[in-house]
Scaffold this motif. Structure first.
Motif, PDB file in Angstrom:
ATOM      1  N   UNK A   1       1.107  -1.361  -0.015  1.00 20.27           N
ATOM      2  CA  UNK A   1      -0.144  -0.150  -0.430  1.00 20.27           C
ATOM      3  C   UNK A   1       0.769   1.242  -0.184  1.00 20.27           C
ATOM      4  N   UNK A   2       0.628   2.034  -1.145  1.00 21.93           N
ATOM      5  CA  UNK A   2       1.482   3.032  -0.749  1.00 21.93           C
ATOM      6  C   UNK A   2       0.395   4.212  -0.530  1.00 21.93           C
ATOM      7  N   UNK A   3       1.179   5.437  -0.355  1.00 29.44           N
ATOM      8  CA  UNK A   3       0.921   6.908   0.221  1.00 29.44           C
ATOM      9  C   UNK A   3      -0.073   7.639  -0.854  1.00 29.44           C
TER      10      UNK A   3
ATOM     11  N   UNK B   1       8.696  11.918 -21.649  1.00 31.59           N
ATOM     12  CA  UNK B   1       8.539  12.714 -20.313  1.00 31.59           C
ATOM     13  C   UNK B   1       7.689  12.907 -19.218  1.00 31.59           C
ATOM     14  N   UNK B   2       6.425  11.614 -20.135  1.00 28.96           N
ATOM     15  CA  UNK B   2       5.503  11.686 -18.697  1.00 28.96           C
ATOM     16  C   UNK B   2       6.392  10.152 -17.638  1.00 28.96           C
ATOM     17  N   UNK B   3       7.254   9.578 -18.086  1.00 32.35           N
ATOM     18  CA  UNK B   3       7.464   8.224 -18.008  1.00 32.35           C
ATOM     19  C   UNK B   3       8.805   8.267 -17.002  1.00 32.35           C
ATOM     20  N   UNK B   4       9.444   8.681 -17.441  1.00 33.70           N
ATOM     21  CA  UNK B   4      11.260   8.404 -17.507  1.00 33.70           C
ATOM     22  C   UNK B   4      11.142   9.353 -16.144  1.00 33.70           C
ATOM     23  N   UNK B   5      10.968   9.885 -15.476  1.00 37.67           N
ATOM     24  CA  UNK B   5      10.904  10.679 -14.195  1.00 37.67           C
ATOM     25  C   UNK B   5      10.904   8.955 -13.533  1.00 37.67           C
ATOM     26  N   UNK B   6       9.649   8.434 -13.243  1.00 38.40           N
ATOM     27  CA  UNK B   6       8.759   7.446 -12.083  1.00 38.40           C
ATOM     28  C   UNK B   6      10.401   6.400 -12.507  1.00 38.40           C
TER      29      UNK B   6
ATOM     30  N   UNK C   1       4.200   9.153  -5.303  1.00 40.58           N
ATOM     31  CA  UNK C   1       2.982   9.635  -5.384  1.00 40.58           C
ATOM     32  C   UNK C   1       3.712  11.049  -7.098  1.00 40.58           C
ATOM     33  N   UNK C   2       3.581  12.080  -7.292  1.00 41.28           N
ATOM     34  CA  UNK C   2       3.847  13.158  -7.181  1.00 41.28           C
ATOM     35  C   UNK C   2       4.137  12.893  -9.154  1.00 41.28           C
ATOM     36  N   UNK C   3       5.408  11.540  -9.477  1.00 35.81           N
ATOM     37  CA  UNK C   3       6.164  10.712 -10.508  1.00 35.81           C
ATOM     38  C   UNK C   3       4.209   9.946 -11.132  1.00 35.81           C
ATOM     39  N   UNK C   4       4.038   9.612  -9.565  1.00 35.49           N
ATOM     40  CA  UNK C   4       2.991   8.598 -10.269  1.00 35.49           C
ATOM     41  C   UNK C   4       1.655   9.498 -11.512  1.00 35.49           C
TER      42      UNK C   4
END
Length: 356
Positions: A182-184, A261-266, A296-299
Motif C-alpha cells: 500500500x502506497x501513500x 516526458x511522463x515516464x522517464x522521471x518515474x 506519488x508526484x511521479x505517478x
C-alpha cells in the motif's frame, strides 16, 4: 473489529499502517479526491472519444499498412482506457469513502489485484509504443523483406503478445519476486521500494524494461524519420501516397515524446531509489515519507500519458491538419531507399534529357 496485525498480508508496511491510513495528509492538493477524479474523468473521456474516431477511420481504411497501424493505436487506446477505468474505480472509491484497508483487505487480495493492474497498464503503453515504432521502421526501410504488408491478424497477435507479456510481468510479485504494498496516501498499491533482494530485482526489471522501451522507440522513430527525410523530395519513388506515412510518423513521434516526458522521471526515480540503498534511521520495512511523496508526484505525471495519448491521434490526423494548413497536399510515398521508375515518369525524364 480490527484484525490481528500478525495475520495481515505483506502489503502492509510499518510506515503505512498508521500514517497513511489516518487521512491527515489528505488535505494536500496532490492527494485530493478531486485531483484523482478529474484526472480519471478527463482520461476516460479522451480515450473513449479517440476509440470512436479510430473505429470510424478503420472502416474507411483500405491501406494494409495504415490499417495495421490503426490496430496498434486501437490496442494502445483500449489499454489506456481500461487502465484508467479499473484503477480509478478502486482509487476514487477510497478517496470518497476512506475505507480502512486493514479491515477491508487484510489478506491483501485487492491490493495485489491493484498492483498487477498498475504494472500491466503501465508497461503496456511503453511496449506498444516500441512495437509500433519497430513495425514502422521495418515497413519504411525494408518494405520488400516481407511478401505483403502486415495483416490485421498478425497486428492483433503482436498486440496480444504485448498484453500477455505485461500481464506475466505483473504476476511476478504474486509468484514471489518482490511484493505489492500500500502506497501513500493509502489509496493505491504498487511495487515496493524496499531494499531486500527480490524487491530490488523486480523494481530494476520493471524500470529498466520501461527505459529500454522508450530508448527503442527513440531509435526506431529516428531511423524512420531520417529515411523519410532522405527520400522526401525524390520524384522517382512513387508507389503509395507518402502523406499517410508522414501522418503515422508524426503520431508515433508524438506518442514517443509524451511517453518520454511522463515516464522517464518515474523510471529513473525507481532505479535511483533501489540503487542508493536504505536511508539511515528507517525501520526495516519503512520507506521515508519524502520518497513516498515523490513517488506519488511521479505517478501523477504518468497519468498524463494516458490522458494525452488519445489526443495525439485525434489532433494529428490528415483531416485535422488539412483544416489547419489547407495547402497541405498529398505526396507520393516511398517503398524503399531504391527508387522504382514508372513508365510515364521514365519517358518524361528521357525526353527532358534529349532536349537538354
Amino acid at each position: 473489529m480490527e484484525p490481528d496485525h500478525g495475520s495481515l498480508g505483506s502489503c502492509f508496511r510499518s510506515g503505512n499502517q498508521t500514517t497513511n491510513m489516518s487521512g491527515k495528509e489528505s488535505e494536500k492538493l496532490i492527494t485530493s479526491r478531486w485531483f484523482s477524479t478529474t484526472f480519471g474523468a478527463i482520461g476516460l473521456a479522451s480515450n473513449l472519444f479517440a476509440l470512436c474516431v479510430l473505429v470510424s477511420s478503420s472502416k474507411k481504411m483500405h491501406s494494409r499498412a495504415r490499417s495495421s497501424f490503426l490496430i496498434f493505436l486501437c490496442g494502445l487506446v483500449v489499454t489506456d482506457f481500461m487502465g484508467l477505468l479499473v484503477t480509478s474505480c478502486i482509487i476514487i472509491s477510497y478517496h470518497f469513502t476512506k475505507f480502512n484497508w486493514i479491515q477491508v483487505d487484510p489478506g491483501c487480495h485487492l491490493c495485489n489485484f491493484l498492483g498487477v493492474c498498475m504494472i500491466f497498464f503501465g508497461q503496456c503503453p511503453l511496449l506498444l509504443g516500441a512495437t509500433m515504432a519497430g513495425e514502422r521502421f521495418f515497413g519504411i526501410n525494408r518494405p520488400f523483406s516481407r511478401s505483403t504488408s502486415m495483416s490485421k491478424r498478425r497486428a492483433w497477435f503482436m498486440v496480444g503478445t504485448v498484453w500477455a507479456f505485461s500481464f506475466f510481468l505483473g504476476l511476478l510479485p504474486i509468484l514471489g519476486l518482490g511484493e505489492y504494498t500500500l502506497q501513500y496516501p493509502g489509496s493505491w498499491c504498487f511495487l515496493t521500494l524496499l531494499h531486500d533482494a527480490k524487491n530490488i530485482v523486480f523494481c530494476l526489471l520493471y524500470a529498466l524494461l520501461g527505459t529500454l522501451s522508450v530508448a527503442l522507440s527513440f531509435l526506431f522513430n529516428t531511423g524512420s524519420v531520417v529515411t523519410l527525410c532522405r527520400v522526401y523530395h525524390d520524384r522517382e519513388a512513387v508507389q503509395r501516397r507518402r502523406d499517410s506515412e508522414v501522418e503515422m510518423m508524426v503520431q508515433l513521434v508524438g506518442i514517443m515524446v509524451i511517453a518520454t516526458v511522463c515516464w522517464l522521471p518515474l523510471l529513473i526515480f525507481i532505479i535511483q531509489m533501489v540503487v542508493q540503498g536504505p536511508q539511515s534511521g528507517t525501520q526495516p520495512r519503512q520507506i521515508p515519507q519524502s520518497t513516498e511523496d515523490n513517488l506519488l508526484i511521479y505517478l501523477r505525471m504518468v497519468t498524463w500519458n494516458q490522458i494525452l495519448d488519445p489526443w495525439v491521434y485525434i489532433l494529428f490526423r490528415r483531416a485535422v491538419l488539412k483544416r489547419i494548413y489547407p495547402s497541405l497536399k498529398a505526396r507520393p510515398s516511398i517503398v524503399s531507399l531504391y527508387p522504382v521508375l514508372n513508365p510515364a515518369l521514365s519517358n518524361k525524364l528521357t525526353q527532358e534529357s534529349v532536349l537538354q
